[in-house]
Write an enzyme that holds these catalytic residues in place. Structure first.
Site, short mmCIF file in Angstrom:
data_model
loop_
_atom_site.label_atom_id
_atom_site.label_comp_id
_atom_site.label_asym_id
_atom_site.label_seq_id
_atom_site.Cartn_x
_atom_site.Cartn_y
_atom_site.Cartn_z
CG HIS A 152 68.18 -64.06 -10.79
ND1 HIS A 152 68.50 -65.37 -10.52
CD2 HIS A 152 67.02 -63.82 -10.13
CE1 HIS A 152 67.57 -65.90 -9.73
NE2 HIS A 152 66.66 -64.98 -9.49
CD GLU A 161 57.22 -66.05 -12.61
OE1 GLU A 161 56.76 -67.21 -12.52
OE2 GLU A 161 57.97 -65.55 -11.74
#
Lengths: 319, 327
Positions: free
Chosen positions: B129, B60
């Site tokens: 998440h 990322e």
């Protein structure tokens, strides 16, 4: 490969200009004329100067916080560098960035970075744009030995490798991340062997030999254009402390003195004289030219206006 | 107008812009043949090829930074971060690099990129998440922050985000991806400017200010109050946190005199505090008939068990109770 005389002069001048710039900057600190901090690359001049002088204007670089040699190597204007150092409106960043953030997009510098390894993903992306646009040019990403232990190093080399991006990763190994010796921060002596893990070429060079660095960069550029990224480690030494507040308790005076004998400028001068490329008198004149340029830069910076608070919101966002 | 899903609206916005502008490239994990973790990019690699729709390693930080670097060198990248929780892994490049680049270099360059990431709870994905981290990014000068609540807004706002010359964090809502809504035909090239709030329901008795997936929930409650003739509630969707349409909030507060701010993110340090301050620091303060109230998520991580998960964010019942306190 013998270098043209003009290239030798350029290398010698830029190294002297870097040293003169930094020694002058250090004096300005002592005189209390500088507000922030600075990270000097005295002793490492051959790295940025050797690499950048081998590039073309359209090749891009990302710089480190210790990158005056990189900027001068890439032909940045020392007037605007000095003005930024003094926080003036005429500086490269209008006094908002300081010397940790010097950039000159017009000569291909995408900027110095205050974050260790911060420029590595950016260089990777700049090279992605070059590849996407089928450019003939490359990006050179400067970073230090400390950055080689950041996650950004791993992610960037891996990404550049799988996409075969035209980026040359140049590690200036000056032996210390602030006070911590690489002997304590990594279990290898040769940082270039890390290239193997990414399936790319890695080389380690004497970082105080400007002529060899210049020549190897020319070769590396061709390699990068054809095969994708490469890791080039330049082993050198930082003579000064990490920044202005460093008491240097982590190393001995003897160690520093030993490295000073390997001074890249002294070595290049000896090479030029031994090979009859320039005379003492000619080299003294180059030195004088560098000193004059820095004196003029200080004058320019000191006579420049301070930035105005009225403009503080400029450039937070682009239109 | 035709009805398409929120996910399809996002896909259309990206695809239509990519057809017109070859400087747009799209980077992300599993966005190629997989079509993205939530299927948003289905069909795009087939249309645009691997050069423009790039499956990336799970990196990322490097993806986000590479987008910034490519943006500094003439491209207009879109990055998909699979879950907005993973912005934490990209934060250095987003906050220290992309956001500050233009300012710290004296305006020499710009960073036209979009970072898309889905947020929010309700899918049983638990603590790592399900977060709503918009306040983190809204706190950083140099970034713009968008959270659409309908397919129409998602498409129109994403087009503006892609055309914007700044780094834009575009936070999608996982639970809205499959929700359908009216969107103009493909040939109708509309866009919605960043920084303009939308009155999703007009009312005169009280204003709810909200965004994201709390918008449809607040509308449901507002309709119930109308049906019961209990109150006529205005629902304002801010749509972009940065820039914030302060005038729209202040005007509505003056009109109704009562304000409830609702968001899913944890209440402490949430963006609701900014909205409340915007109102009470303005002359709307003198029009208020009741203290301005916030209703955010509980200050806990999002739990797994579905009953627990549903109870830690503003529910219809909690919104109803908060409205009754104010009325």
């Amino acid at each position: 490969m013998k270098l043209p005389k003009a290239v030798h002069k350029e290398l010698y001048y830029k190294m002297l200009l870097t040293r003169e710039f930094e020694q002058t900057a250090a004096k300005l600190f002592i005189q209390g004329k500088v507000h922030g901090t600075a990270h000097f690359c005295i002793g490492e001049e051959a790295t940025g100067v050797g690499v950048c002088s081998a590039l073309e204007k359209e090749d891009l670089i990302t710089q480190t916080h210790r990158g005056h040699n990189q900027g001068i190597g890439k032909n940045m204007d020392i007037n605007r560098m000095m003005a930024e150092f003094l926080g003036k409106e005429t500086g490269y960043c209008k006094g908002k960035g300081g010397c940790m953030h010097i950039a000159d997009f017009s000569v291909g510098s995408l900027g110095a970075n205050g974050v260790v390894a911060g420029g590595m993903p950016i260089a990777t992306g700049a090279a992605l744009a070059q590849k996407y646009r089928k450019s003939e040019h490359i990006t050179v990403c400067f970073f230090g030995d400390g950055a080689a232990n950041e996650g950004a190093f791993h992610e960037s080399l891996n990404l550049a490798s799988v996409w075969k991006l035209p980026v040359l990763f140049v590690c200036t190994n000056n032996q210390y991340g602030m006070s911590t010796s690489i002997k304590k921060s990594m279990n290898i002596e040769d940082i270039s062997i890390r290239a193997t893990s990414y399936g790319i070429k890695g080389i380690a060079l004497d970082g105080n030999d400007v002529v060899n660095i210049y020549q190897e960069t020319k070769k590396a550029k061709e390699h990068v254009k054809e095969h994708g990224p490469m890791l080039m480690v330049l082993n050198t030494y930082r003579w000064m402390g990490h920044s202005k507040s460093d008491a240097q308790l982590y190393r001995t005076k003897e160690e520093v003195e030993q490295w000073k004998e390997q001074c890249p400028i002294k070595r290049h001068r000896a090479y030029l004289l031994e090979n009859g490329i320039f005379t003492e008198k000619e080299l003294d004149a180059v030195q004088q030219e560098a000193a004059d340029a820095v004196r003029a830069a200080v004058e320019f910076a000191e006579n420049s206006p301070e930035p105005k608070i009225e403009n503080i919101f400029d450039d937070v966002y682009a239109d | 107008m035709r009805d398409i899903t929120y996910a399809q609206a996002i896909n259309e916005a990206m695809s239509e812009e990519m057809r017109k502008d070859d400087s747009i490239i799209f980077l992300g994990e599993d966005i190629g043949v997989y079509g993205g973790a939530f299927g948003v990019s289905r069909g795009m690699i087939e249309e645009f090829g691997e050069e423009r729709v790039r499956d990336t390693p799970i990196s990322e930080l490097a993806i986000t930074g590479a987008a910034a670097g490519a943006a500094m060198n003439g491209l207009r990248p879109i990055v998909e971060i699979m879950f907005s929780d993973f912005m934490t892994l990209a934060m250095e490049q987003l906050v220290n690099q992309a956001a500050k680049n233009r300012f710290q270099f004296g305006g020499q360059g710009s960073v036209p990129m979009v970072l898309r990431a889905p947020g929010g709870s309700g899918t049983g994905a638990a603590e790592q998440h399900s977060q709503s981290l918009e306040a983190w990014v809204a706190h950083v000068p140099g970034l713009k922050v968008v959270i659409p609540s309908t397919p129409y807004d998602a498409k129109g706002l994403l087009k503006s985000a892609i055309r914007d010359n700044n780094p834009v964090v575009f936070l999608e809502q996982k639970l809205l991806y499959r929700v359908k809504g009216p969107v103009p035909e493909i040939e109708d090239d509309y866009s919605i400017p960043l920084g303009v709030a939308d009155v999703k329901r007009e009312g005169k008795d009280l204003t709810i200010i909200t965004y994201g997936r709390m918008v449809p929930r607040c509308l449901t409650v507002a309709e119930r109050f109308a049906e019961a003739k209990e109150a006529d509630i205005e629902v304002i969707d801010i749509r972009t946190l940065v820039p914030l349409d302060k005038k729209a909030l202040i005007d509505s507060a003056k009109k109704t005199g009562r304000v409830l701010v609702v968001h899913e993110a944890c209440q402490t340090g949430g963006f609701g505090g900014e909205i409340v301050s915007t109102i009470v620091e303005s002359d709307a303060f003198f029009y208020l008939d009741a203290p301005v109230k916030r209703l955010g998520g509980l200050d806990v991580p999002i739990p797994y068990n579905p009953q627990l998960e549903a109870q830690v964010v503003p529910t219809e019942e909690k919104i109803t109770a908060a409205l009754r306190e104010l009325l």
